[in-house]
Design a protein around this motif. Sequence first.
Motif, PDB file in Angstrom:
ATOM      1  N   VAL A   1       6.326  -9.502   7.433  1.00  0.00           N
ATOM      2  CA  VAL A   1       7.151 -10.718   7.427  1.00  0.00           C
ATOM      3  C   VAL A   1       6.685 -11.676   6.332  1.00  0.00           C
ATOM      4  N   ALA A   2       5.350 -11.704   6.102  1.00  0.00           N
ATOM      5  CA  ALA A   2       4.796 -12.596   5.070  1.00  0.00           C
ATOM      6  C   ALA A   2       5.126 -12.126   3.663  1.00  0.00           C
ATOM      7  N   GLY A   3       5.597 -10.856   3.526  1.00  0.00           N
ATOM      8  CA  GLY A   3       5.989 -10.352   2.215  1.00  0.00           C
ATOM      9  C   GLY A   3       5.015  -9.400   1.564  1.00  0.00           C
ATOM     10  N   THR A   4       3.979  -8.962   2.289  1.00  0.00           N
ATOM     11  CA  THR A   4       3.028  -8.010   1.714  1.00  0.00           C
ATOM     12  C   THR A   4       3.713  -6.664   1.498  1.00  0.00           C
ATOM     13  N   PRO A   5       3.157  -5.826   0.628  1.00  0.00           N
ATOM     14  CA  PRO A   5       3.752  -4.500   0.420  1.00  0.00           C
ATOM     15  C   PRO A   5       3.825  -3.714   1.735  1.00  0.00           C
ATOM     16  N   ASP A   6       4.817  -2.839   1.839  1.00  0.00           N
ATOM     17  CA  ASP A   6       4.978  -2.037   3.054  1.00  0.00           C
ATOM     18  C   ASP A   6       3.721  -1.221   3.330  1.00  0.00           C
ATOM     19  N   ASN A   7       3.433  -1.100   4.629  1.00  0.00           N
ATOM     20  CA  ASN A   7       2.295  -0.284   5.069  1.00  0.00           C
ATOM     21  C   ASN A   7       1.000  -0.670   4.365  1.00  0.00           C
ATOM     22  N   LEU A   8       0.749  -1.973   4.293  1.00  0.00           N
ATOM     23  CA  LEU A   8      -0.512  -2.423   3.704  1.00  0.00           C
ATOM     24  C   LEU A   8      -1.692  -1.830   4.473  1.00  0.00           C
ATOM     25  N   ILE A   9      -1.555  -1.712   5.786  1.00  0.00           N
ATOM     26  CA  ILE A   9      -2.540  -0.993   6.606  1.00  0.00           C
ATOM     27  C   ILE A   9      -1.968   0.393   6.860  1.00  0.00           C
ATOM     28  N   GLU A  10      -2.548   1.395   6.248  1.00  0.00           N
ATOM     29  CA  GLU A  10      -1.979   2.735   6.380  1.00  0.00           C
ATOM     30  C   GLU A  10      -2.762   3.579   7.376  1.00  0.00           C
ATOM     31  N   THR A  11      -2.045   4.481   8.017  1.00  0.00           N
ATOM     32  CA  THR A  11      -2.646   5.408   8.975  1.00  0.00           C
ATOM     33  C   THR A  11      -3.049   6.685   8.249  1.00  0.00           C
TER      34      THR A  11
ATOM     35  N   SER B   1      -5.078  11.557  12.089  1.00  0.00           N
ATOM     36  CA  SER B   1      -6.196  12.136  12.854  1.00  0.00           C
ATOM     37  C   SER B   1      -7.559  11.557  12.475  1.00  0.00           C
ATOM     38  N   ILE B   2      -7.593  10.537  11.621  1.00  0.00           N
ATOM     39  CA  ILE B   2      -8.875   9.946  11.224  1.00  0.00           C
ATOM     40  C   ILE B   2      -8.947   8.474  11.599  1.00  0.00           C
ATOM     41  N   GLY B   3      -7.980   7.673  11.129  1.00  0.00           N
ATOM     42  CA  GLY B   3      -8.036   6.247  11.434  1.00  0.00           C
ATOM     43  C   GLY B   3      -7.122   5.435  10.554  1.00  0.00           C
ATOM     44  N   TYR B   4      -7.602   4.261  10.112  1.00  0.00           N
ATOM     45  CA  TYR B   4      -6.790   3.323   9.350  1.00  0.00           C
ATOM     46  C   TYR B   4      -7.600   2.781   8.169  1.00  0.00           C
ATOM     47  N   ARG B   5      -6.858   2.318   7.154  1.00  0.00           N
ATOM     48  CA  ARG B   5      -7.502   1.637   6.027  1.00  0.00           C
ATOM     49  C   ARG B   5      -6.456   0.784   5.320  1.00  0.00           C
ATOM     50  N   LEU B   6      -6.927  -0.108   4.445  1.00  0.00           N
ATOM     51  CA  LEU B   6      -6.021  -0.842   3.596  1.00  0.00           C
ATOM     52  C   LEU B   6      -5.515   0.092   2.495  1.00  0.00           C
ATOM     53  N   ARG B   7      -4.205   0.023   2.230  1.00  0.00           N
ATOM     54  CA  ARG B   7      -3.644   0.860   1.168  1.00  0.00           C
ATOM     55  C   ARG B   7      -4.269   0.448  -0.168  1.00  0.00           C
ATOM     56  N   PRO B   8      -4.787   1.420  -0.936  1.00  0.00           N
ATOM     57  CA  PRO B   8      -5.410   1.089  -2.235  1.00  0.00           C
ATOM     58  C   PRO B   8      -4.451   0.320  -3.126  1.00  0.00           C
ATOM     59  N   LEU B   9      -4.982  -0.657  -3.856  1.00  0.00           N
ATOM     60  CA  LEU B   9      -4.175  -1.429  -4.792  1.00  0.00           C
ATOM     61  C   LEU B   9      -3.836  -0.572  -6.002  1.00  0.00           C
ATOM     62  N   SER B  10      -2.580  -0.661  -6.447  1.00  0.00           N
ATOM     63  CA  SER B  10      -2.183   0.134  -7.622  1.00  0.00           C
ATOM     64  C   SER B  10      -2.640  -0.576  -8.890  1.00  0.00           C
TER      65      SER B  10
END
Length: 225
Positions: free
Chosen positions: A203-213, A216-225
């Motif tokens: 909603v704030a406007g961050t890139p989609d799926n900023l927190i990616e799954t 079978s392992i977990g979660y992380r922040l999507r690497p910056l391009s």
Amino acid sequence: MRILLVEDDVQLAEALAEALSDQRYVPDVVNDGEAGWAQAKVISYDLILLDVMLPKLDGISLCRRLRSNGYSTPILLITARDTSTDKVNGLDAGADDYVVKPVDLPELLARVRALLRRGSTSSPPVLEWGGLKLDPSSYEVTYLDQPLRLTPKEYSLLELFMRNGKRVLSRSVIIEHVWSFEAPPSQDTVKAHIKSLRNKLKVAGTPDNLIETIHSIGYRLRPLS
């Protein structure tokens, strides 16, 4: 940040734990010195709040034992005895600071913040990931300078992700850092909090799926391009 509270006065312990939780800390509460020693051996804490008058092992002795075993975690003593001798004994045992009962909550929280700053001088004052900023000293989160309103758990999750960058965090690691050991959540609860945080970031406007799954392992922040 995770805090160990060793206090045998149940009412005071509950009040302090609630105040710490309101400040986005994760408090674990035990009621005697030996239990405090057992906890400190198995969990890495950012700070220990330690009553002086404790059953089984008093706070001064526990403080001395922690220091003699190489623990450098900041220790804040809570003492009912406002005499210079007791303060000197506590500081000589390795405590970093002390507060006197009856506890003044604003003063205690200020001393907690000061000790945590002292113990983490290598950490950046403001965490950044693209246009997302998190200020641990004020608990403010912004995206492109627009504030985000997060719950305490959402804030703690985001801080954990931002402190770990591209590192993948398993659900068990997330639970260990964000929830108290006394009330561990189900995996569905963790997923629900992450989903809510994702929605607010979107909603704030961050890139989609900023927190990616990571399956079978977990979660992380999507690497910056």
